[in-house]
Design a protein around this motif. Structure first.
Motif, PDB file in Angstrom:
ATOM      1  N   PRO A 276      -8.555   4.870  -5.121  1.00 33.55           N
ATOM      2  CA  PRO A 276      -7.977   3.662  -4.516  1.00 33.55           C
ATOM      3  C   PRO A 276      -7.563   2.602  -5.528  1.00 33.55           C
ATOM      4  O   PRO A 276      -6.630   1.846  -5.281  1.00 33.55           O
ATOM      5  CB  PRO A 276      -9.090   3.149  -3.597  1.00 33.55           C
ATOM      6  CG  PRO A 276     -10.342   3.735  -4.133  1.00 33.55           C
ATOM      7  CD  PRO A 276      -9.964   5.043  -4.769  1.00 33.55           C
TER       8      PRO A 276
ATOM      9  N   LEU B 183      -4.664   7.866   4.484  1.00 36.89           N
ATOM     10  CA  LEU B 183      -5.899   7.702   3.707  1.00 36.89           C
ATOM     11  C   LEU B 183      -7.098   8.299   4.445  1.00 36.89           C
ATOM     12  O   LEU B 183      -7.944   8.963   3.834  1.00 36.89           O
ATOM     13  CB  LEU B 183      -6.141   6.227   3.390  1.00 36.89           C
ATOM     14  CG  LEU B 183      -5.160   5.597   2.410  1.00 36.89           C
ATOM     15  CD1 LEU B 183      -5.425   4.103   2.285  1.00 36.89           C
ATOM     16  CD2 LEU B 183      -5.213   6.281   1.048  1.00 36.89           C
TER      17      LEU B 183
ATOM     18  N   GLU C 206      -4.280   4.183  -6.708  1.00 36.75           N
ATOM     19  CA  GLU C 206      -3.475   4.811  -5.657  1.00 36.75           C
ATOM     20  C   GLU C 206      -2.930   6.159  -6.126  1.00 36.75           C
ATOM     21  O   GLU C 206      -1.751   6.475  -5.974  1.00 36.75           O
ATOM     22  CB  GLU C 206      -2.338   3.894  -5.199  1.00 36.75           C
ATOM     23  CG  GLU C 206      -2.828   2.645  -4.504  1.00 36.75           C
ATOM     24  CD  GLU C 206      -1.700   1.843  -3.893  1.00 36.75           C
ATOM     25  OE1 GLU C 206      -0.752   1.474  -4.624  1.00 36.75           O
ATOM     26  OE2 GLU C 206      -1.769   1.584  -2.680  1.00 36.75           O
TER      27      GLU C 206
ATOM     28  N   MET D 212       0.848  -1.176   0.000  1.00 36.79           N
ATOM     29  CA  MET D 212       0.000   0.000   0.000  1.00 36.79           C
ATOM     30  C   MET D 212       0.895   1.241   0.000  1.00 36.79           C
ATOM     31  O   MET D 212       1.858   1.332   0.750  1.00 36.79           O
ATOM     32  CB  MET D 212      -0.925  -0.003   1.220  1.00 36.79           C
ATOM     33  CG  MET D 212      -1.866   1.154   1.154  1.00 36.79           C
ATOM     34  SD  MET D 212      -3.142   1.417   2.421  1.00 36.79           S
ATOM     35  CE  MET D 212      -3.323  -0.032   3.332  1.00 36.79           C
TER      36      MET D 212
ATOM     37  N   TYR E  54      -9.021  10.790  -3.641  1.00 35.39           N
ATOM     38  CA  TYR E  54      -8.083   9.675  -3.714  1.00 35.39           C
ATOM     39  C   TYR E  54      -8.716   8.586  -4.575  1.00 35.39           C
ATOM     40  O   TYR E  54      -9.889   8.238  -4.397  1.00 35.39           O
ATOM     41  CB  TYR E  54      -7.775   9.141  -2.310  1.00 35.39           C
ATOM     42  CG  TYR E  54      -6.941   7.882  -2.327  1.00 35.39           C
ATOM     43  CD1 TYR E  54      -5.606   7.918  -2.714  1.00 35.39           C
ATOM     44  CD2 TYR E  54      -7.492   6.662  -1.963  1.00 35.39           C
ATOM     45  CE1 TYR E  54      -4.845   6.775  -2.744  1.00 35.39           C
ATOM     46  CE2 TYR E  54      -6.729   5.503  -1.983  1.00 35.39           C
ATOM     47  CZ  TYR E  54      -5.411   5.562  -2.377  1.00 35.39           C
ATOM     48  OH  TYR E  54      -4.662   4.422  -2.405  1.00 35.39           O
TER      49      TYR E  54
END
Length: 144
Positions: free
Chosen positions: A39, A8, A42, A1, A37
């Motif tokens: 996901p 986050l 990323e 991640m 953001y």
């Protein structure tokens, strides 16, 4: 991640950030922007009204460089500042099919290469300054 859970959560709690780009003559431009953001990728996706007509969009299209900052003052008693700075390669996308931005149409997408954070994660868990992504180069677009 790429980002910590705390980073986050912090991004999700904020509505505005500041995008810095470089104009062709070297002049720097900082603009307040809304962001989301993404996901799946990323990335940070930045949309807005008339995005493709903006100077920041042209700057990114021309050189692919950007830095993005989200910060606030969580408390004044005691003094507690939070900040997340993301430096990296940016894309000016005219017709993205995978945008997380709150607006339809063109976006600026930032791929993190350097992340600097403080006051975001619980004490002892912050990663502070770190390289991200494949190259770790925080200032140049691929091939530059």
């Amino acid at each position: 991640m790429l980002f910590t859970d705390g980073e986050l959560a912090y991004l999700a709690s904020q509505r505005l950030g500041r995008l810095a780009t470089a104009q062709p003559n070297g002049t720097l431009q900082a603009s307040p922007v809304g962001f989301t953001y993404n996901p799946a990728l990323e990335t940070i996706d930045i949309g807005g009204r008339d995005m493709a007509a903006s100077q920041k969009f042209r700057n990114v299209r021309d050189n692919g460089r950007a830095a993005f900052v989200v910060d606030d003052i969580a408390s004044v008693q005691p003094w507690r500042v939070r900040c997340l700075e993301i430096r990296g390669h940016a894309e000016a996308l005219t017709d993205p099919t995978d945008s997380a931005a709150g607006y339809p149409g063109p976006i600026i997408r930032i791929h993190a290469r350097r992340i600097i954070s403080w006051g975001v994660d619980p004490p002892g868990l912050s990663l502070g300054k770190r390289n991200a992504g494949a190259s770790g180069d925080d200032t140049r677009a691929p091939g530059r």
